[in-house]
Each structure stands twice: as structure tokens, then as C-alpha cells.
Enzyme design. Sequence first.
Site, PDB file in Angstrom:
ATOM      1  N   SER A 210       5.948  -1.586  -8.084  1.00 15.99           N
ATOM      2  CA  SER A 210       6.332  -1.446  -6.684  1.00 15.99           C
ATOM      3  C   SER A 210       5.824  -0.106  -6.168  1.00 15.99           C
ATOM      4  O   SER A 210       4.936   0.499  -6.782  1.00 15.99           O
ATOM      5  CB  SER A 210       7.854  -1.564  -6.541  1.00 15.99           C
ATOM      6  OG  SER A 210       8.225  -1.646  -5.189  1.00 15.99           O
ATOM      7  N   ASN A 211       6.392   0.389  -5.070  1.00 11.96           N
ATOM      8  CA  ASN A 211       6.002   1.708  -4.549  1.00 11.96           C
ATOM      9  C   ASN A 211       7.229   2.363  -3.928  1.00 11.96           C
ATOM     10  O   ASN A 211       8.324   1.794  -3.951  1.00 11.96           O
ATOM     11  CB  ASN A 211       4.854   1.563  -3.547  1.00 11.96           C
ATOM     12  CG  ASN A 211       5.217   0.625  -2.415  1.00 11.96           C
ATOM     13  OD1 ASN A 211       6.174   0.849  -1.680  1.00 11.96           O
ATOM     14  ND2 ASN A 211       4.477  -0.473  -2.294  1.00 11.96           N
ATOM     15  N   HIS A 212       7.044   3.559  -3.357  1.00 10.53           N
ATOM     16  CA  HIS A 212       8.199   4.343  -2.902  1.00 10.53           C
ATOM     17  C   HIS A 212       8.679   4.004  -1.486  1.00 10.53           C
ATOM     18  O   HIS A 212       9.522   4.713  -0.940  1.00 10.53           O
ATOM     19  CB  HIS A 212       7.863   5.833  -2.956  1.00 10.53           C
ATOM     20  CG  HIS A 212       7.714   6.358  -4.350  1.00 10.53           C
ATOM     21  ND1 HIS A 212       8.755   6.385  -5.240  1.00 10.53           N
ATOM     22  CD2 HIS A 212       6.635   6.845  -5.004  1.00 10.53           C
ATOM     23  CE1 HIS A 212       8.331   6.893  -6.389  1.00 10.53           C
ATOM     24  NE2 HIS A 212       7.047   7.171  -6.274  1.00 10.53           N
ATOM     25  N   ALA A 277       4.970  -1.905   3.024  1.00 11.40           N
ATOM     26  CA  ALA A 277       3.999  -1.439   2.032  1.00 11.40           C
ATOM     27  C   ALA A 277       3.979  -2.471   0.909  1.00 11.40           C
ATOM     28  O   ALA A 277       4.583  -2.266  -0.149  1.00 11.40           O
ATOM     29  CB  ALA A 277       4.401  -0.072   1.508  1.00 11.40           C
TER      30      ALA A 277
END
Length: 400
Positions: A210-212, A277
Site C-alpha cells: 500500500s502507500n501512506h 493514491a
Amino acid sequence: MRPFDGRRILLGVTGGIASYKSASLARLLTQAGASVDVVLTRSAKEFIGTITFEALTGRPVHTVLIGDGHALDHLRLVRGLDLLIVAPATADFLARAAHGHADELLSACLLACEAPVLMAPAMNDRMWANPQVQANVAALRKLGRTMVDPAVGPLASPDEGAGAGRMQEPETIVAHAGRLLEPKGKLAGRRVIVTAGPTREPLDPVRFLSNHSTGKMGVALAAAAWRRGAEVAVVHGPMTAPIPDGICATPVETTAEMADAVRAEVAQADVLVMAAAPADFRPAKVEGAKIKKRGKAPAPLALDETPDILRSTRDARRPGMLAVGFALETDHLLEHAKAKLEAKGLDLIVANSASEAGAGFGSDTNRVTLVHRDGTVEELPLQPKSVVADAILDRVEALL
Ligand code: CTP
């Protein structure tokens, strides 16, 4: 400038337990800059005193239609009014309002009022479900009154409350007030899809890529579009940013699911804002069981690319639909943003740097550069995401 600066609001309080929450509503409206006049019905005075409201609003509280030197307060109070709120609105008040009674100050104000009216009903859940009450609510809606329907939650009587009846929280009522006070621009009545947050690509039942992203920018955009009168659908990945009541939310997990959810909405939309995102890569193989440690380095992880949502929904867009994308970059910001605008068929791209403190993922503020299809570039200062959201929507309204 505060959002309700210069606006005049009349807050009518009727006699229900929820009237204790009206004090906090009066405070929020006053803090937002509104000049708030409070009218208490006879029965409201049994639940809550005038002094509380006088202290919170800094203005006298009104309770009498006729007598004690009062005669025309109902006309004076609604002159030049921007919004009348009734919170809580009891079953009895809804019945009297639906039938045009004018037997006390608040009902008389309602009849004389030309401003929008917002009502937040509160009562026992069986009373709210009663067909008589629902018929009155339907009649009020037909008259153009806006209802903030009650929520499910604890009611005054501890053994009740399986159904809706509890007055919505003051913050929710303020959000609805904002929607009614907002001058009607081009987004009013338009269908807007906003995507928000990250997506997750599973590796095994307990791990994911995943991402932040936290979804704050997307939620700020959705809330601002909703306040401007749009019909808003939010498609969001796993995130904690709360989505305001009134917005239709579709939670998803993976980029492919987000692509499907956007595709299902995009044909009817006037505007698509891809603030999410989505994860760009997914593990080529998803293990059905937890991958165990084996005491040596695991095999390299093979990855596939996920679908590009903007590209893959390009053909499904309605002619004339506006598409807004984001570009999060660590280098060559403008160059990459312009390339993405072209490749993804966008009308506007919001470029921001992934490396600047106070901007990007997780922050409450953002510094963005807006790149238009005609090549215009606008650099905006570092400011709260809610302000950035309004700046983006101002450009969207100008393009619509
Ligand atoms: N986006 C998308 N589908 C993806 C990835 C991104 O629709 N699978 C959207 C984002 O929501 C954003 C825009 O495309 O509006 C640009 O996203 P960004 O992550 O900056 O660029 P990518 O296209 O993923 O390219 P790169 O990672 O190579 O910078």
C-alpha cells in the site's frame, strides 16, 4: 474569514431531550461567524434555559409571540434572514409546521420566513417510524424544508433506540447549514465522483502492499463539493478520515475494485476527481495461507501492474465530463504532471511534491500547483487542505 461571516441564522429549539445539544449547535454556528438569534418554544423552556443561549450567542433569546411588550417579533426576526434551523424538531412541532399553525413565536416565524429552512427531528424511534409523523415529514419536504433525518443511537429512554430517532450531531447539522448557505454555483445538482485514500494489494491473508495516503485531500474535496450542492459519490480505500453524512460512500480494497466502482459511476458523472493514491503494483501471486519464515531470505517478490483507473475509464466518460487528476512527484514536478495530464486525458491536474514538509500524505495542509489543459500553471501557497479543495473546485466550476 469564517465560513458564516455576515450570515443571520434563526435557531428554533423545541421541547425535547436533544435540546441540550442545541446549545452546542448555537456555539458552533456563532463560532463559524453567524449572528444567531435563538427562539425557544414554551416546552423547550422546560428543558433548557434562556441564559445558556444568551451566553453562547451574545444575543437576547426570544420566547414570546404576543404580550410583555412583544407583538411583531416573528416578522422582525425573519427579516433579512439567511437560514432558519429547527433543532430539535419534536413530533408535535413537525405536525404543527406541516399544517401551518402560528400559535407561538417559532411557528409564526416559520410561516413568515422566506429563507431556507433546515429541520433536525428528534424523538423516540417508534414515534419517528409512525406513519403520521412520516406523512408530516413528507409534507414538509414537499414545502421545500430540508430535513436532517435522525440517526440510530442511544435515546432518552435507555431501553429504546433500535431504530432512528436520535438528533444528528451538531457538527452534521452545521454541515447541512453550510450546504444551504453556500451561494449556488455550477456544481449545484451536478454528479461528482471523488476517489480518496490508498488501496491495498494483498500478498497473503495478513500482508499487503500500500502507500501512506490517508484520504484527507479526497474527503476535503468531497465535503466541499457536497457543500456546493453537488451529488457526491466517494470511492475510497481503507482510511480513517470521516466522510460527512449526506455523501454516498463506496469502500473498496484493491485498485481493481476501485476501477470497477469508478466505472460503475462514471457514465452518469459530470466531474471525476481522482484524489486517491491507488497502489500501482500488486503481487503477481496472492498466497492463500500466511507465508511462513523459513530461516533464509524469501524468493524475490514478483509484481504486476494494477489497472490505471483514469486511463481505463477514459472511454466510459460522458462527453463534456471534467476529469481532474493528481500527480504526486519527488522530482521534475511540472514535467511529469503535464505528461500525466496528456496521457490520462485530464482537464486539470493537481501536482504536489511528495518530499515537502507540511504537504502531501497525512498532512492537514498542502501546497499544490494546478496545471490546466491549455497549459496555464498556477502555484498555490501552503494552506489547509479544505482551502486547497475549494481552490480546485473554483477552477472546476469555471471549466464546467
Ligand atoms: N491513478 C489511477 N490509477 C492508478 C494509479 C493512479 O487512476 N492505478 C491516478 C491517481 O489517482 C492520480 C493520477 O492517476 O490522479 C496520477 O497518479 P500518480 O500516482 O501521480 O501517477 P501514476 O500514474 O501512478 O504514475 P507514476 O507512479 O509512474 O508517477
